[in-house]
Motif scaffolding. Structure first.
Motif, PDB file in Angstrom:
ATOM      1  N   GLU A  92      41.493  -2.175  32.426  1.00  0.00           N
ATOM      2  CA  GLU A  92      41.485  -0.828  32.970  1.00  0.00           C
ATOM      3  C   GLU A  92      40.452  -0.061  32.164  1.00  0.00           C
ATOM      4  OE1 GLU A  92      45.439   0.792  33.169  1.00  0.00           O
ATOM      5  OE2 GLU A  92      45.918  -0.598  34.803  1.00  0.00           O
ATOM      6  N   ILE A  94      38.838   3.335  31.142  1.00  0.00           N
ATOM      7  CA  ILE A  94      39.188   4.767  31.138  1.00  0.00           C
ATOM      8  C   ILE A  94      38.057   5.574  30.527  1.00  0.00           C
ATOM      9  CG2 ILE A  94      40.794   6.489  30.189  1.00  0.00           C
ATOM     10  CD1 ILE A  94      42.985   4.315  30.534  1.00  0.00           C
ATOM     11  N   ARG A  96      36.860   9.536  29.608  1.00  0.00           N
ATOM     12  CA  ARG A  96      37.414  10.878  29.367  1.00  0.00           C
ATOM     13  C   ARG A  96      36.304  11.875  29.073  1.00  0.00           C
ATOM     14  NH1 ARG A  96      42.939   9.963  28.024  1.00  0.00           N
ATOM     15  NH2 ARG A  96      43.277   7.772  27.516  1.00  0.00           N
ATOM     16  N   ALA A 100      43.371  14.657  26.956  1.00  0.00           N
ATOM     17  CA  ALA A 100      44.602  14.794  27.750  1.00  0.00           C
ATOM     18  C   ALA A 100      45.409  13.513  27.563  1.00  0.00           C
ATOM     19  CB  ALA A 100      44.293  15.012  29.232  1.00  0.00           C
ATOM     20  N   SER A 102      47.374  10.247  27.029  1.00  0.00           N
ATOM     21  CA  SER A 102      47.600   9.358  25.883  1.00  0.00           C
ATOM     22  C   SER A 102      46.598   9.603  24.762  1.00  0.00           C
ATOM     23  CB  SER A 102      47.582   7.894  26.322  1.00  0.00           C
ATOM     24  OG  SER A 102      46.276   7.496  26.666  1.00  0.00           O
ATOM     25  N   PHE A 103      45.414  10.116  25.087  1.00  0.00           N
ATOM     26  CA  PHE A 103      44.433  10.416  24.038  1.00  0.00           C
ATOM     27  C   PHE A 103      44.965  11.529  23.135  1.00  0.00           C
ATOM     28  CE2 PHE A 103      40.952  12.679  22.119  1.00  0.00           C
ATOM     29  CZ  PHE A 103      40.010  11.709  21.791  1.00  0.00           C
ATOM     30  N   GLU A 121      37.276   3.687  27.043  1.00  0.00           N
ATOM     31  CA  GLU A 121      38.205   2.753  26.400  1.00  0.00           C
ATOM     32  C   GLU A 121      38.679   1.759  27.452  1.00  0.00           C
ATOM     33  OE1 GLU A 121      40.408   6.223  25.602  1.00  0.00           O
ATOM     34  OE2 GLU A 121      42.240   5.483  26.508  1.00  0.00           O
ATOM     35  N   ASP A 131      50.038  -2.791  29.253  1.00  0.00           N
ATOM     36  CA  ASP A 131      48.604  -2.440  29.301  1.00  0.00           C
ATOM     37  C   ASP A 131      48.058  -1.996  27.933  1.00  0.00           C
ATOM     38  OD1 ASP A 131      48.788  -2.940  32.019  1.00  0.00           O
ATOM     39  OD2 ASP A 131      48.845  -0.825  32.592  1.00  0.00           O
ATOM     40  N   ASP A 177      39.728  13.078  33.128  1.00  0.00           N
ATOM     41  CA  ASP A 177      39.646  11.649  32.791  1.00  0.00           C
ATOM     42  C   ASP A 177      39.980  10.836  34.029  1.00  0.00           C
ATOM     43  OD1 ASP A 177      42.462  11.614  33.018  1.00  0.00           O
ATOM     44  OD2 ASP A 177      42.748  11.886  30.879  1.00  0.00           O
ATOM     45  N   PHE A 178      39.743   9.545  33.976  1.00  0.00           N
ATOM     46  CA  PHE A 178      40.072   8.682  35.115  1.00  0.00           C
ATOM     47  C   PHE A 178      40.044   7.225  34.681  1.00  0.00           C
ATOM     48  CE2 PHE A 178      35.744   7.183  36.001  1.00  0.00           C
ATOM     49  CZ  PHE A 178      34.970   8.172  35.411  1.00  0.00           C
ATOM     50  N   ASP A 199      45.982   9.830  41.807  1.00  0.00           N
ATOM     51  CA  ASP A 199      46.822   8.899  41.053  1.00  0.00           C
ATOM     52  C   ASP A 199      46.102   8.379  39.819  1.00  0.00           C
ATOM     53  OD1 ASP A 199      48.953   8.974  42.791  1.00  0.00           O
ATOM     54  OD2 ASP A 199      48.899   6.834  43.303  1.00  0.00           O
ATOM     55  N   THR A 200      44.781   8.311  39.892  1.00  0.00           N
ATOM     56  CA  THR A 200      44.007   7.623  38.843  1.00  0.00           C
ATOM     57  C   THR A 200      43.033   8.544  38.104  1.00  0.00           C
ATOM     58  OG1 THR A 200      42.287   6.953  40.403  1.00  0.00           O
ATOM     59  CG2 THR A 200      44.122   5.426  40.103  1.00  0.00           C
ATOM     60  N   ARG A 202      42.584  12.614  36.292  1.00  0.00           N
ATOM     61  CA  ARG A 202      43.132  13.942  36.001  1.00  0.00           C
ATOM     62  C   ARG A 202      42.124  14.963  36.509  1.00  0.00           C
ATOM     63  NH1 ARG A 202      45.604  11.591  31.304  1.00  0.00           N
ATOM     64  NH2 ARG A 202      47.847  11.828  31.566  1.00  0.00           N
ATOM     65  N   ARG A 218      54.354  12.946  37.044  1.00  0.00           N
ATOM     66  CA  ARG A 218      54.748  12.405  35.726  1.00  0.00           C
ATOM     67  C   ARG A 218      55.577  13.412  34.937  1.00  0.00           C
ATOM     68  NH1 ARG A 218      49.063  11.258  35.191  1.00  0.00           N
ATOM     69  NH2 ARG A 218      48.589   9.086  35.606  1.00  0.00           N
TER      70      ARG A 218
HETATM   71  N1  UDP Z   1      45.494   5.926  34.436  1.00  0.00           N
HETATM   72  C1  UDP Z   1      45.756   5.171  35.564  1.00  0.00           C
HETATM   73  N2  UDP Z   1      46.569   4.076  35.454  1.00  0.00           N
HETATM   74  C2  UDP Z   1      47.118   3.685  34.281  1.00  0.00           C
HETATM   75  C3  UDP Z   1      46.848   4.449  33.128  1.00  0.00           C
HETATM   76  C4  UDP Z   1      46.030   5.564  33.239  1.00  0.00           C
HETATM   77  O1  UDP Z   1      45.253   5.471  36.652  1.00  0.00           O
HETATM   78  O2  UDP Z   1      47.831   2.658  34.262  1.00  0.00           O
HETATM   79  C5  UDP Z   1      44.626   7.113  34.536  1.00  0.00           C
HETATM   80  C6  UDP Z   1      45.404   8.403  34.385  1.00  0.00           C
HETATM   81  O3  UDP Z   1      45.777   8.914  35.646  1.00  0.00           O
HETATM   82  C7  UDP Z   1      44.426   9.311  33.711  1.00  0.00           C
HETATM   83  C8  UDP Z   1      43.540   8.373  32.899  1.00  0.00           C
HETATM   84  O4  UDP Z   1      43.714   7.074  33.460  1.00  0.00           O
HETATM   85  O5  UDP Z   1      43.610   9.958  34.677  1.00  0.00           O
HETATM   86  C9  UDP Z   1      43.879   8.347  31.419  1.00  0.00           C
HETATM   87  O6  UDP Z   1      45.243   8.081  31.271  1.00  0.00           O
HETATM   88  P1  UDP Z   1      45.927   8.098  29.837  1.00  0.00           P
HETATM   89  O7  UDP Z   1      45.382   6.986  29.019  1.00  0.00           O
HETATM   90  O8  UDP Z   1      45.827   9.453  29.247  1.00  0.00           O
HETATM   91  O9  UDP Z   1      47.417   7.657  30.077  1.00  0.00           O
HETATM   92  P2  UDP Z   1      48.685   8.440  30.630  1.00  0.00           P
HETATM   93  O10 UDP Z   1      48.759   9.734  29.920  1.00  0.00           O
HETATM   94  O11 UDP Z   1      48.464   8.555  32.102  1.00  0.00           O
HETATM   95  O12 UDP Z   1      49.796   7.493  30.286  1.00  0.00           O
END
Ligand code: UDP
Length: 239
Positions: A92, A94, A96, A100, A102-103, A121, A131, A177-178, A199-200, A202, A218
């Motif tokens: 995956e 990502i 940013r 926002a 998890s970061f 990342e 993951d 982010d995405f 869904d994927t 922000r 969420r």
């Molecule tokens: N994201 C996703 N699928 C995943 C994990 C993250 O589409 O399994 C997207 C999420 O919607 C956000 C970006 O990736 O736009 C960064 O996500 P983050 O690592 O901050 O994780 P989260 O807070 O969603 O757990």
């Protein structure tokens, strides 16, 4: 060519995948099911499947036009699209632009810090392991992709960021982010796959900073349906 839906090959959290009469083409069917926190939270966002299908195709067509290869073949209906059959690279990706999610949590900072340059990342796409974050050396050690593929994927991901940031800015949205996924076609080409949707990504309104994405689900903020519709309406001017 009229693609016929044959047997179901796979059912994921948000989509089903069907074979067609063409071995190089599959049909994805988007569901209204929503999950978060690695499947622990489950629910429905009514109308999401159709919006994510049409939004993904709208954005992928525009990315293709700017030179990013994608899996898109043909939109078949509100929820269904014919795409190139690929084997998904289990990473995956990502990107940013602002802190926002998890970061912010991982590094103990507030959300909304604007970065001077985008970050990238990778997570190892493996539900059983949740993951986990992975670096490119680990990805190579695990033979998830070749060094050339990883270099190409990074390049495409930053290009998609610049283009997508522009598309969103035009409609008054900040791309925070995405997550992207890439696949290998039968002839070994790396193409953008999966989806690009609330869904994927922000997506924050540039003025009010209102969240127009899955964080509404969420974080139990309410109004997820309306938020997805709002992004689609701005993007196409019709929804
Ligand atoms: N994201 C996703 N699928 C995943 C994990 C993250 O589409 O399994 C997207 C999420 O919607 C956000 C970006 O990736 O736009 C960064 O996500 P983050 O690592 O901050 O994780 P989260 O807070 O969603 O757990």
């Amino acid at each position: 060519m009229a693609y016929e839906k044959k047997e179901q090959l796979y059912e994921g959290k948000a989509k089903k995948v069907y074979a067609t009469q063409d071995p190089n083409v599959v049909i994805v069917s988007y569901k209204d099911d929503a999950t978060a926190f690695n499947g622990l939270k489950k629910g429905t966002i009514t109308g999401k499947g159709a919006i994510n299908n049409r939004m993904t195709n709208n954005l992928m067509r525009r990315l293709e036009a700017k030179g990013v290869p994608t899996h898109l073949v043909e939109e078949l209906s509100d929820r269904e699209t014919a795409v190139k059959k690929v084997s998904i690279v289990p990473l995956e990706v990502i990107i940013r632009n602002l802190s926002a999610g998890s970061f912010a949590k991982r590094y103990g900072v507030e959300e909304g810090i604007v970065f001077d340059a985008p970050t990238i990342e990778f997570s190892y796409k493996n539900d059983d392991l949740g993951d986990p974050l992975i670096n490119t050396y680990h990805a190579l050690a695990l033979k998830l992709a070749t060094a050339e593929e990883i270099a190409l994927i990074k390049n495409y991901a930053f290009t998609v960021n610049e283009l997508l940031k522009g598309f969103m800015k035009e409609i008054g949205i900040d791309l925070v982010d995405f997550k992207l996924e890439f696949g290998r076609t039968a002839d070994g080409q790396i193409v953008l796959a999966d989806e690009i949707s609330p869904d994927t990504c922000r997506l924050w309104d540039e003025k009010t900073h209102e969240k127009l994405d899955k964080d509404r689900f969420r974080r139990d903020l309410g109004g997820a349906e309306e938020a997805y519709e709002e992004v689609m309406r701005r993007l196409t001017g019709v929804e």
